[in-house]
Design a protein around this motif. Sequence first.
Motif, short mmCIF file in Angstrom:
data_model
loop_
_atom_site.label_atom_id
_atom_site.label_comp_id
_atom_site.label_asym_id
_atom_site.label_seq_id
_atom_site.Cartn_x
_atom_site.Cartn_y
_atom_site.Cartn_z
N GLU A 181 61.40 20.95 -11.95
CA GLU A 181 61.28 22.24 -12.62
C GLU A 181 59.86 22.78 -12.52
O GLU A 181 59.65 23.98 -12.33
CB GLU A 181 61.74 22.12 -14.06
N GLY A 225 59.38 24.01 -8.90
CA GLY A 225 60.13 25.23 -8.68
C GLY A 225 59.44 26.45 -9.28
O GLY A 225 59.34 27.51 -8.66
N GLY A 235 60.45 28.85 -6.63
CA GLY A 235 61.84 28.42 -6.74
C GLY A 235 62.29 27.57 -5.57
O GLY A 235 61.68 27.58 -4.49
N TRP A 236 63.37 26.85 -5.79
CA TRP A 236 63.96 26.00 -4.76
C TRP A 236 65.02 26.78 -3.99
O TRP A 236 65.75 27.59 -4.56
CB TRP A 236 64.62 24.78 -5.40
N GLU A 255 68.56 22.74 -4.10
CA GLU A 255 69.14 22.54 -5.43
C GLU A 255 70.41 21.72 -5.36
O GLU A 255 70.65 20.85 -6.20
CB GLU A 255 69.41 23.88 -6.10
N LEU A 267 60.98 24.60 -0.90
CA LEU A 267 60.45 25.52 -1.90
C LEU A 267 60.11 26.85 -1.24
O LEU A 267 59.47 26.89 -0.18
CB LEU A 267 59.20 24.93 -2.57
#
Length: 445
Positions: free
Chosen positions: A129, A132, A137-138, A143, A367
């Motif tokens: 987290e 990310g 963000g992933w 994910e 990422l």
Amino acid sequence: MHRFNRRDTLALGVGALAAASTLGTSAKAAITTADVAAPKIDIEKGATLRVLRPTKFVDPDETIFNANTQNFVKATGVQVKIDYSAWEDLRPQTAVTANTGAGPDVVLGWTDDPHLYSDKLIELSDVAEYLGKKYGGWYPLAERYGKKFGTNNWIAIPFGGSGGPSVYRISWVKEAGFDTFPTNLDDFLKLCRKLKEIGHPAGYTFGHATGDGNAFCHWLVWAHGGYMIDENQKVTINSKQTIEALKYGKALFETFIPGTQSWLDPSNNKALIAGDIAATQNGVSLYFSIKNATDPKIAAMTPDLNHARMPVGPVGHGTETALAINSMVFKHSKYPNAAKAYLAFMMEAEQYDKWLTGTYGYWAQPLKGYAESDVWKSDPKIAAYRDTMKDSLWYAFKGPINEASAAVVADYVMVDMAASVATGVATPEEAAAEAERRAKRYYKG
């Protein structure tokens, strides 16, 4: 095997560490990050770590990975030993670790392997987290491979994915009558037939190759609308779409250079470098090795090489997959916090972008922030690999990633089905039925 301590790091000075530091300097500056507080991870006193990961497929990989690890040693005092495993040996070694509760603390395993051993792994949500939020963000595929099915709990930290576009000889494709690489199945088969006629056949893998065999055979079936399981985990491989895919695969196989049913991951690389084939499916490592070859005859191929996404079938969208390198920490580790700190450290821009850049994007970023890396601006011919983790499908498509799906991939059910038809051992109907039987051994109930 590589063991690192403070003395190794401080003594390095030049060589690998200096080279790695130079590789990522300009790229790092391009990475946009958010101001996010790192999770508080108290590293255990006297911690040491043992790490298992796959051996290099691009020469700088191990050099830069080792240098980044040495930087972690210098920053934390945690001694780290890295074992590099042959690709085909990594899964069995991971299984031994999981089943005996001994061995490496951290394993950078394949794709969905963490889902085979989810009950034996520590949760990594705090690290995932944090990364990310900091790096945009992933990607969706990351994910899927990182989170335990049906939860928001991260059991793995994906390090990247090797995509599988086609790499081809421009001149031979033109000699076969095509100005560009085909984007549909009919023209792809026509190209392969013509390449065989002119003495420069294609070669795509039907063998037990962790990356290439799975990539090609899954693409083949998915492109026609077949898939192993549905959203409800019902085995659906025995379908008319699968049977059509297997017929098409056999037609392709008949145009290929002989022997692709026994190829492992290095095989198609060797064949293209030797001039034995005009096209294959591979990660960027093949292009990288040719472009950077010390043999001038091999390096001279570079202007004649290009990449293209695999052709689209009746489903109307791309059906490529990615071989992901996916890290996990086992519960038997005496130093879980040190392991988590190590993974977080290796994914930070100061380390990760050196690795991404120095390996020519071989393990494309999980990422989103690293899509800004200068590696993707360095050569337009590798652009096909940039979005590997963004738009590739997962091996369990359309179903969930879990222990059963991971076992089916590890058992090469899809690959064996396609190869048995291609080589004439089974009819499409027989092969689909056998794949269904094998898959149901893992999807019970």
